[in-house]
Each structure stands twice: as C-alpha cells, then as structure tokens.
Design an enzyme around this catalytic site. Structure first.
Site, short mmCIF file in Angstrom:
data_model
loop_
_atom_site.label_atom_id
_atom_site.label_comp_id
_atom_site.label_asym_id
_atom_site.label_seq_id
_atom_site.Cartn_x
_atom_site.Cartn_y
_atom_site.Cartn_z
N SER A 73 58.88 54.99 106.84
CA SER A 73 59.69 54.12 107.70
C SER A 73 60.00 54.72 109.06
CB SER A 73 60.99 53.74 106.99
OG SER A 73 60.77 52.70 106.07
N LYS A 76 59.22 52.74 112.15
CA LYS A 76 60.14 51.82 112.82
C LYS A 76 60.66 52.38 114.14
CE LYS A 76 61.59 49.47 108.56
NZ LYS A 76 61.09 50.30 107.46
N SER A 133 67.00 50.26 107.52
CA SER A 133 65.54 50.36 107.47
C SER A 133 64.91 49.10 106.90
CB SER A 133 65.11 51.59 106.66
OG SER A 133 63.75 51.87 106.86
N LYS A 239 65.69 58.00 112.54
CA LYS A 239 65.07 57.19 111.47
C LYS A 239 64.56 58.06 110.33
CE LYS A 239 64.27 53.36 109.70
NZ LYS A 239 64.55 54.12 108.45
#
Length: 395
Positions: A73, A76, A133, A239
C-alpha cells in the site's frame, strides 16, 4: 531576454554568494549521493531501507535501496501525489462529491466500505486513503481523476518517469498484489519527497483517528495504520504497506527543529520490526545532522526582463523549500548558490512552468538542486505594449 546580473550577497550564519547564468534546458530531477553510512546496522530486520533529508535529498543511510520489491500500500503515495496535483491545478476541490462505482466498492483488503452509488467528498476520500489505506477510496479517486483505474495507472507510471525513476512500475492504484508491480526503497523516498511538496498532505497523514459519515448509521472509525504518528515525536506521515509477499513496509516522515526526513523500510518481518527500524533511522538523523534553511517554497529568487512578454518583469520562484544539510558540529564554510535560467523558454508560459534551477554548492560539490518556476501566467505582449517599449528604448 537581457542577461541577469549577480544577485546581492547575504549572510545566513555563513557567507553565501549567488550568481545567475543561462543554459540549455536539460530535464534534471532528483539526484542523491550516499553518505558514509555503510557500517551502520539500522535496518537488520528489513530487506531494504533508506533515510534521506527531504529538502536536499541527501541520503543518510542506505541498505539495498535499489532492490525491486512489492511496495504494497505504499503505492498510495503515488496515488495521493496525483490527487494533490489535481487539486493544485483546480481539477478537483476538496468539497467535490465523488460517486462510487461498482468496481471501487468491490475492492478487497483495507477499505472504508464504500457502497456503489454512494457519494463522498474528495476530502473524506483522501482521509480514507491516508489514514485507513482504503483501497476502495483509492480506486474511486483514480476513476474520478482519469476516468478509469487503468488510465490512472498510466498517469502513475508517466509520473514515475518524470521523476527520473527507473525501478518502479505500477499495475494498480492500491498496491494490492499484482504481477510486475514493484518499486524500491529509493524510489519510494523520491515519490514521498515529491508528495511532501504539498504541505497540506500531512493534515491527512498525521491524523491518528477520526470518523467518516460521522453521526450517521454508517459512521466509520478511522485509525491510522502508521502507529508512529502517535508514538514518535515529529512523525506526521506517510504510508504503511503489507501483503504476504511484501511483508511489512513503511515510508515515514518526521519534522524536528525545521529538519524534515524521510525513512523507508521494505520487507520487515513484523510490524514491530518495521516501527523499530524506522524509529532507529529517525533517531540517527536527528542525532547526527542539522539543516540550515535558505529559501522557502515559492520565494522569489530573481526576475528577468522580457521585451516580448505582456509583463516585462517576470518573477522566478523556488518550486520547493531549499536547505543545506551538514553533520552536527560542522564549521560551515562558504556556501554559494547559482541560479540558471534556461535559454529555450518560449511564450506563452503557464504559472508553475520550470524555467531554471537553483544549485547550492560548497564551492566544489553540489549540495542541492531545486527547480525554479514562474509565479504567474505570462502571455505575448500586444502591439501597443511593444510599441511603447520600443519608443521608450530611444530615451
């Protein structure tokens, strides 16, 4: 354009001189040099890691940072970068409501449980991506910006190339497992550096807990997947990532005493290892190094006269904040800044067009390099303006 003169000298706890030259425009992006840190063992439980100072891009620690690995993730980060760019360009507003498609609502993994046909503001969707997320939120925003997730992925990979990165390829906007979807710790740090140009992003990534659809039957509690936001002073993003293949990943950023750092670990065995190693990297940065701010983002550094433009004086500003990085206790020597305005600039120009670069050197080596851009639209001068300027030049 008339040749620019040398800009005045000023003191910033050191002597700093500036000069302005013209050069051909060659695309140059982020360039980083590794400091002597190979003997340090700060990320022994991760496959790869990197630590950089954000303004200069200087690498403070490196472990296998060019190894291609699934970013999970952390993908992102690029998704959020393109969202922030669209907002800055006026193509999106935070209060705009985005209608959720069937595809977006059906995403697995981390999600904020969007329903097909539901409408949610860009502000809340961005919060859902940054804090929880949300894969569904990522796809909803990708479809809003590009029309489809597939088209958005093309934008992502185009941006990768623009940043000068050669070891990243995206197949989706979420980081869900996909063949030929990979990045590196180094590339993630560069993408994070680009994202942090948009200072508002940390208003989202620094949230530890919040709610979506607050006060309704479908109220949803958000808790940040990045626990360091709460437990490490100065951390305000960015993140996390996890899949069975990628293991535990994190791109983190912190700011203390005016110095912002970015730390990335990939392939950690446990979330505890991930957080401990990011903490060690940040501890090392703030124990060993200091920065000296030189320019703020969007600060005017020079201007030039352009006879054929609708405004003769064109201001040139920094595209990002500019600092120098040095080991604590260093006696700062003479520092020079050189401003280069490219020769191949043609009218008309849009606000934000890169027209040059600013280099900071220690007299020998380049310490940092930052794009320079114009602060407003510049059009062709009209006939009356050209006539007046030509007439005035005779007196």
């Amino acid at each position: 354009m008339k040749k620019l003169s040398i800009i005045s000298v000023f003191l910033l706890s050191m002597l700093m001189s500036q000069s302005v030259v013209f050069a051909q425009h060659n695309d140059q992006h982020i360039s980083m040099e590794v400091n002597e840190s190979s003997s340090l063992d700060l990320a022994k439980n991760s496959k790869s890691a990197i630590l950089i100072e954000r303004d200069t891009g200087n690498i403070l620690y490196d472990k296998n940072s060019d190894e291609k690995l699934p970013p999970a993730s952390m993908t992102k980060i690029m998704t959020m970068l393109l969202i922030m760019e669209a907002i800055e360009k006026g193509e999106l507003t935070l209060d705009e409501k985005v209608k959720v498609s069937e595809k977006a609502s059906s995403m697995g993994g981390s999600q904020i449980f969007l329903e097909e046909g539901e409408e949610m503001t860009v502000d809340d969707l961005l919060k859902g991506i940054a804090v929880a997320s949300g894969n569904d939120a990522s796809v909803a925003m990708a479809e809003r910006i590009a029309g489809s997730e597939e088209a958005f992925v093309e934008m992502m990979n185009k941006k990768v190339k623009y940043l000068g990165l050669t070891s990243t390829k995206f197949q989706n906007s979420t980081g869900l497992p996909a063949e030929d979807h990979y990045s590196t710790a180094h590339d993630m740090a560069v993408m994070a550096k680009a994202l942090l140009k948009y200072e508002a992003i940390t208003n989202y990534t620094s949230i530890y807990e919040d709610y979506l659809r607050k006060g309704t039957e479908k109220e949803f509690w958000l808790v940040n997947t990045n626990k360091l936001v709460r437990f490490y002073e100065g951390v305000d993003g960015l993140k996390t990532g996890f899949t069975n293949e990628a293991k535990y990943c994190l791109t983190a950023t912190a700011e203390k005493d005016g110095m912002r750092t970015i730390a990335v670990v990939m392939g950690a065995k446990t979330p505890k290892d991930r957080n401990n190693e990011i903490s060690k990297l940040l501890d090392y940065a703030y124990a060993k190094f200091d920065t000296k701010p030189l320019y703020e983002k969007n600060q005017v550094v020079t201007s030039f006269e352009w006879l054929k433009a609708n405004q003769q004086k064109v201001d040139v500003v920094t595209s990002d904040s500019v600092s120098i990085l040095y080991p604590k206790g260093t006696d700062l020597d003479k520092v020079e800044t050189k401003i280069t305005i490219y020769k191949d600039i043609t009218l008309p120009l849009e606000k934000g067009t890169v027209v040059g670069k600013l280099q900071v050197t220690d007299g020998e080596q380049v310490m940092s390099e930052t794009d320079l851009m114009i602060s407003e639209d510049v059009e062709h001068a009209n006939l009356l303006q050209l006539f007046k300027r030509t007439f005035q030049s005779f007196f």
